[in-house]
Each structure stands twice: as structure tokens, then as C-alpha cells.
Write a protein that holds these residues in place. Structure first.
Motif, PDB file in Angstrom:
ATOM      1  N   HIS A 104       0.904  -1.275   0.044  1.00  0.00           N
ATOM      2  CA  HIS A 104      -0.152   0.030  -0.037  1.00  0.00           C
ATOM      3  C   HIS A 104       0.745   1.187  -0.036  1.00  0.00           C
ATOM      4  O   HIS A 104       0.200   2.427   0.425  1.00  0.00           O
ATOM      5  CB  HIS A 104      -0.979  -0.089   1.081  1.00  0.00           C
ATOM      6  CG  HIS A 104      -1.930  -1.085   1.172  1.00  0.00           C
ATOM      7  ND1 HIS A 104      -3.088  -1.068   0.539  1.00  0.00           N
ATOM      8  CD2 HIS A 104      -1.891  -2.264   1.833  1.00  0.00           C
ATOM      9  CE1 HIS A 104      -3.742  -1.977   0.473  1.00  0.00           C
ATOM     10  NE2 HIS A 104      -3.131  -2.936   1.398  1.00  0.00           N
ATOM     11  N   GLU A 149       3.027   2.353   1.982  1.00  0.00           N
ATOM     12  CA  GLU A 149       2.867   3.018   3.316  1.00  0.00           C
ATOM     13  C   GLU A 149       3.918   4.099   3.490  1.00  0.00           C
ATOM     14  O   GLU A 149       5.158   4.068   3.138  1.00  0.00           O
ATOM     15  CB  GLU A 149       3.052   2.251   4.458  1.00  0.00           C
ATOM     16  CG  GLU A 149       1.906   1.249   4.679  1.00  0.00           C
ATOM     17  CD  GLU A 149       1.919   0.151   3.751  1.00  0.00           C
ATOM     18  OE1 GLU A 149       0.838  -0.897   3.659  1.00  0.00           O
ATOM     19  OE2 GLU A 149       2.743  -0.023   2.673  1.00  0.00           O
ATOM     20  N   GLN A 159      -2.268   9.406   6.184  1.00  0.00           N
ATOM     21  CA  GLN A 159      -1.470   8.724   5.132  1.00  0.00           C
ATOM     22  C   GLN A 159      -1.602   7.299   5.606  1.00  0.00           C
ATOM     23  O   GLN A 159      -1.334   7.151   6.629  1.00  0.00           O
ATOM     24  CB  GLN A 159      -0.078   9.315   4.821  1.00  0.00           C
ATOM     25  CG  GLN A 159      -0.366  10.623   4.222  1.00  0.00           C
ATOM     26  CD  GLN A 159       1.029  11.225   4.209  1.00  0.00           C
ATOM     27  OE1 GLN A 159       1.886  11.324   5.211  1.00  0.00           O
ATOM     28  NE2 GLN A 159       1.374  11.747   3.187  1.00  0.00           N
ATOM     29  N   SER A 160      -1.121   6.422   4.560  1.00  0.00           N
ATOM     30  CA  SER A 160      -1.007   4.870   4.906  1.00  0.00           C
ATOM     31  C   SER A 160       0.080   4.681   5.896  1.00  0.00           C
ATOM     32  O   SER A 160       1.196   5.183   5.677  1.00  0.00           O
ATOM     33  CB  SER A 160      -0.816   3.929   3.605  1.00  0.00           C
ATOM     34  OG  SER A 160      -1.984   4.008   2.850  1.00  0.00           O
ATOM     35  N   LYS A 193      -8.540   3.499   9.547  1.00  0.00           N
ATOM     36  CA  LYS A 193      -8.564   3.229   8.114  1.00  0.00           C
ATOM     37  C   LYS A 193      -7.223   3.385   7.553  1.00  0.00           C
ATOM     38  O   LYS A 193      -6.878   2.824   6.644  1.00  0.00           O
ATOM     39  CB  LYS A 193      -9.617   3.808   7.318  1.00  0.00           C
ATOM     40  CG  LYS A 193     -11.197   3.475   7.946  1.00  0.00           C
ATOM     41  CD  LYS A 193     -11.954   4.318   7.118  1.00  0.00           C
ATOM     42  CE  LYS A 193     -13.573   4.060   7.362  1.00  0.00           C
ATOM     43  NZ  LYS A 193     -14.513   4.826   6.691  1.00  0.00           N
ATOM     44  N   MET A 194      -6.331   3.943   8.048  1.00  0.00           N
ATOM     45  CA  MET A 194      -4.795   4.159   7.450  1.00  0.00           C
ATOM     46  C   MET A 194      -4.024   3.151   7.697  1.00  0.00           C
ATOM     47  O   MET A 194      -2.980   3.203   7.161  1.00  0.00           O
ATOM     48  CB  MET A 194      -4.533   5.746   7.547  1.00  0.00           C
ATOM     49  CG  MET A 194      -5.397   6.851   7.377  1.00  0.00           C
ATOM     50  SD  MET A 194      -6.145   6.516   5.700  1.00  0.00           S
ATOM     51  CE  MET A 194      -4.594   6.596   4.717  1.00  0.00           C
ATOM     52  N   THR A 245      -2.454   0.031   7.134  1.00  0.00           N
ATOM     53  CA  THR A 245      -2.562  -0.920   6.095  1.00  0.00           C
ATOM     54  C   THR A 245      -1.818  -2.049   6.247  1.00  0.00           C
ATOM     55  O   THR A 245      -1.907  -2.953   5.317  1.00  0.00           O
ATOM     56  CB  THR A 245      -2.383  -0.272   4.643  1.00  0.00           C
ATOM     57  OG1 THR A 245      -1.234   0.688   4.841  1.00  0.00           O
ATOM     58  CG2 THR A 245      -3.606   0.634   4.369  1.00  0.00           C
ATOM     59  N   GLN A 284      -8.565  -3.836   7.270  1.00  0.00           N
ATOM     60  CA  GLN A 284      -8.091  -3.434   6.081  1.00  0.00           C
ATOM     61  C   GLN A 284      -6.395  -3.543   6.298  1.00  0.00           C
ATOM     62  O   GLN A 284      -5.857  -3.204   5.095  1.00  0.00           O
ATOM     63  CB  GLN A 284      -8.359  -1.753   5.994  1.00  0.00           C
ATOM     64  CG  GLN A 284      -7.563  -1.173   6.907  1.00  0.00           C
ATOM     65  CD  GLN A 284      -7.897  -0.978   8.448  1.00  0.00           C
ATOM     66  OE1 GLN A 284      -9.177  -1.315   8.664  1.00  0.00           O
ATOM     67  NE2 GLN A 284      -7.143  -0.562   9.125  1.00  0.00           N
ATOM     68  N   ALA A 285      -6.038  -3.985   7.041  1.00  0.00           N
ATOM     69  CA  ALA A 285      -4.292  -4.268   7.168  1.00  0.00           C
ATOM     70  C   ALA A 285      -4.052  -5.779   6.954  1.00  0.00           C
ATOM     71  O   ALA A 285      -4.501  -6.758   7.361  1.00  0.00           O
ATOM     72  CB  ALA A 285      -4.036  -4.030   8.655  1.00  0.00           C
TER      73      ALA A 285
END
Length: 461
Positions: free
Chosen positions: A166, A168, A216-217, A238-239, A241, A264-265
Motif C-alpha cells: 500500500h 505506506e 496517510q497509509s 482505516k489508514m 494498512t 483493512q491491514a
């Protein structure tokens, strides 16, 4: 000049206002970090090339600034653990010739080993691109110092990048910098122009607040004991990941809790050692249940002293390994490293069966605790399981399973369950449920302490 120093200079020019380091509420941009490093260099007017400097400030930001300042003037940083006693630290200073010390208050002092023994320089100079001197946990005696060179970590970063899906831009590692994982993550973030967020002391509630504030991710690097605290804190994250866990295999229950809390991770579990660095990985627990994941493509292995079940003492070779212990022969890149684990490999998946020091011999048979523990930890309601040996007049020793969790194990039911895949002599003779276990500073069960408490009858039941 080391690559990390070149990269900090590059990012200072390219993204001066981007956040480089954040510890709790203290923040440095790349431009500010570069300025602080330059200022810190003036505190070492007489530092000789190759001199060792112990980092002992209780403020991680100061430690990181001086880490790079020491490198800029040719010294070698040595990360010391602030939890160690003064007596232990003084013994490490004497044993490993640490000539300077960055004290807790940020002052630089010259130690009594200064200029008393320069022979270590010959050994140290054999390590190309030396990054720092690290220390093992020291749970069984004086912590052992080892050399970590920069190319080995750069090779590890390249392998890690392949697992981050993602892109990150923020790396978070809440553990102490004296422990390899957090320092590794911090250097990784700065090497790649990312933001690193750490903590002076681990605080799960505060950590979740930091995560929730990001836009940010995020990739989170930590050990399972920390992760187990995070999953019980209500959050919207949500960020987040990628979660990269090291130090111990996640139990099925904890893995399920993590996937529920952070759906989501991606969850990436690593197996490795301070000496060998990363050896295998398990991406979202897609590897076989009993394994610790797939071997990294740049890792070669050998199994020595193999028995009839093809279990042997694991040796590995890669471009990620350390450069040897201090005061010993320097290990050159791509040398074989003994991990101290009995293991076997099937379809490039690595299966651990026991630490060399933990193997039990019951009635003349080899019994490997890890294999039994992994089966027990797959049961619902079991948080931790450790099998130790208890002296026995007839069999030499017998196996005792000590476990934690909200489930009460029934001996006969557990025996039937284990006999489906294990031999009769591998089934523990006793079960002991406890409310807590001793852990090392790095988040692993302190097995020696646990066994000692059991034999003394001092476990908290």
C-alpha cells in the motif's frame, strides 16, 4: 559515507518540511533533523575514528540525533537499554570498551575505558560499513554485543518493500530503540524518506490516538504482546494498512482479533534472530498452520545433526546476517549462521520444533517443546503456552505445560487431541494454568525465569 547519511542529506534538500521523526509530541522535520545532527557533532571535539559511544539518554529523539552525529565524525554508536542497572551498564562498558557515554540527561561523559585498549579497532575495522553495535536481550547473563553492518539492513529493507502493498508513507514502531526491531524500523523509514513515529514508553491508548490522527497509509512494526493490547481499544484506523509482527508467532485467537479490529491491514509475521535477521515470513497466515512461514528468497539453509524425522539444527546464510559478536572473530557476509533452533523445511516453509537450549530428553527420546506449544496455542481460548522440563528420577525429566487463557484445559481431552499428530512421549505429563507469565523487555516469554518460578512453586495460579 553510509547510505543512510547520504539519504538524510538528500531528503533534507528534497523535502525539508516533511516530518522525519516523531516521539510522542516531539517532532523533527528532515531539515530540523539535519540541523540537530550538525549541532550535536560539536559535543565530540576529541572523538577518534572508530571510538565507541554508548547511547543511554531516556529521550529517544536525543539518542537518534546523536546516533547520526556519531557517524558523521567516524564513531560507532552502541545502543544501551535504559532498563539495565548501573552495574550491568558499567560491566558492558568495561567488556566492550565503550569510551564515551551519552547520559540520561543528554550530557557526554568519558568512561574509564577511554584510550586504555585500542586492540578492538583492528577487529572492528574488518566490518565494512559498520552501522552500530547492538546487544542481545541478556536474559541468561551479560548481554552479548554484536556488529550490525549497513548492507545487511539495506538488503532486509529491499525484501520488506516487496511485502508492503500500500505504499505506506508512515512507519510506527512503539518499542524501545535499544531493541533491534524499533531501531531497524526507524533507520528504514529515514532511509526511504518516510516518517517514523515512536514512543518513549509504550502506551497502547496513546499509540492508537497517533494512528487515528494520520491521513496517510501506515505500517506498524511491533511484537505480539503489544499487538494484544491494541486490539482491545475501540478505534477507527482505516489508514493502518500493514502490521509487521516479530518476536513470536501470533496465536490463532490473536490473529482473529487483529483481523477483526484492523480488517483493512495485511498482517505480516516475521521469524528471525538478532544474528541472522529475517529468515521467513507469513503473509496473512497463508502459510501452513504449524510453520513460521516461507523462507525469504535470499535465505539459504542447512539442517545439521538431522534425526530420522529430518529435524536438524538450523543454519542459514543470506545477505541480511550480522557481522559477528564483539570480541570474537568477525563474520564475513554470506557466512553460515547457527540459529540455535531445531527445525525442518517442507515446500520452502520453515517449521520450528525447539530451541537448542529447550529440547527435552524424556526416557531417552528427544522432545521439542515448540511443536507441542504450537498445537496447544491453536485451541480457542489459549493465549500462551510454554512447555518446560521438570527433573524426574525415572525418565530424567518430564514435560510440564504451563498455559494462560480463559479456557480450562482437560488433560484427557488434550491428550487425545495431541495424539492425533504427536507421539505419546511428546504429550506433557502435567498441565498448569497461570494468570500471568514473565516476559523479556522484547516481549518474549522468559522461559528460564518461568521454569525457575515453577520449580520453586512461585507461579501465579
Amino acid at each position: 559515507m553510509l547510505e543512510i547519511l547520504k539519504n538524510i542529506q538528500y531528503y533534507t534538500n528534497e523535502q525539508p518540511n516533511a516530518i522525519a521523526l516523531q516521539f510522542d509530541d516531539e517532532v523533527l522535520t528532515y531539515e530540523n533533523l539535519h540541523r540537530e545532527i550538525s549541532k550535536a557533532q560539536s559535543h565530540f571535539p576529541e572523538l577518534q575514528v572508530g571510538s565507541r559511544v554508548g547511547l543511554l539518554s531516556d529521550e529517544p529523539m536525543i539518542n537518534m540525533v546523536y546516533y547520526f552525529a556519531i557517524h558523521m565524525i567516524g564513531g560507532v554508536p552502541c545502543f544501551l537499554d535504559t532498563n539495565w542497572s548501573t552495574t550491568l551498564i558499567n560491566e558492558l562498558i568495561d567488556t566492550y570498551h565503550i569510551e564515551y557515554l551519552l547520559e540520561a540527561d543528554g550530557e557526554i561523559t568519558i568512561t574509564k575505558t577511554h584510550a586504555t585498549n585500542v586492540h578492538y579497532i583492528d577487529e572492528q575495522s574488518q566490518v565494512k560499513d559498520l552501522l552500530h553495535i547492538g546487544f542481545t536481550s541478556g536474559t541468561t547473563g551479560l548481554p552479548k554485543a554484536y556488529y550490525r553492518n549497513e548492507p545487511s539492513w539495506l538488503a532486509s529493507y529491499i525484501e520488506n518493500e516487496k511485502l508492503l502493498h500500500h505504499d505506506e508513507s508512515i512507519f510506527i514502531a512503539p518499542g524501545p530503540l535499544a531493541h533491534s526491531l524499533s531501531l531497524y524500523t526507524c533507520i528504514y523509514a529515514l532511509w526511504s524518506g518516510r516518517t517514523f513515529i515512536g514512543q518513549q514508553h509504550f502506551d497502547a491508548q496513546q499509540l492508537m490516538q497517533h494512528i487515528q490522527q494520520q491521513t496517510q497509509s501506515i505500517a506498524l512494526f511491533l511484537v505480539p504482546t503489544m499487538l494484544s493490547q491494541l486490539v482491545h481499544i475501540p478505534s477507527e484506523t482505516k489508514m493502518l494498512t500493514s502490521i509487521l509482527s516479530s518476536g513470536a508467532k501470533l496465536s490463532p485467537q490473536l490473529f482473529q482479533d487483529v483481523t477483526t479490529t484492523f480488517p483493512q491491514a495485511n498482517i505480516i509475521e516475521f521469524f528471525g534472530t538478532s544474528e541472522a535477521s529475517f529468515i521467513s515470513y507469513n503473509f496473512n497466515q497463508t502459510a501452513p498452520t504449524d510453520s513460521v512461514g516461507q523462507l525469504f528468497p535470499n535465505v539459504t539453509y542447512q539442517l545439521e545433526e538431522q534425526d530420522s524425522d529430518q529435524i536438524g539444527l538450523l543454519h542459514v546464510k543470506s545477505n541480511m546476517t550480522f557481522s559477528g559478536y564483539v570480541n570474537c572473530k568477525v563474520i564475513q557476509p554470506q557466512s553460515w549462521i547457527e540459529t540455535g533452533d531445531y527445525a525442518y523445511v517442507k515446500d520452502q516453509n520453515l517449521y520450528l520444533v525447539s530451541r537448542k537450549s529447550e529440547r527435552l530428553i524424556i526416557g531417552g527420546k528427544n522432545v521439542y517443546p515448540t511443536a507441542v506449544e504450537q498445537h496447544v496455542k491453536q485451541l480457542d481460548g489459549i493465549d500462551e503456552a510454554v512447555m518446560i522440563g521438570e527433573p524426574h528420577t525415572r525418565f530424567g525429566e518430564i514435560a510440564v505445560l504451563i498455559y494462560m487463557g480463559h479456557r480450562e484445559l482437560d488433560y484427557l481431552s488434550l491428550r487425545r487431541y495431541l495424539l492425533q499428530t504427536l507421539s505419546r512421549y511428546e504429550v506433557p505429563s502435567k498441565l498448569v494454568k497461570v494468570s500471568t507469565m514473565p516476559f523479556t523487555n522484547s516481549g518474549k516469554v522468559a522461559r528460564g525465569t518461568l521454569r525457575e518460578l515453577y520449580l520453586k512453586g512461585e507461579l501465579e495460579i
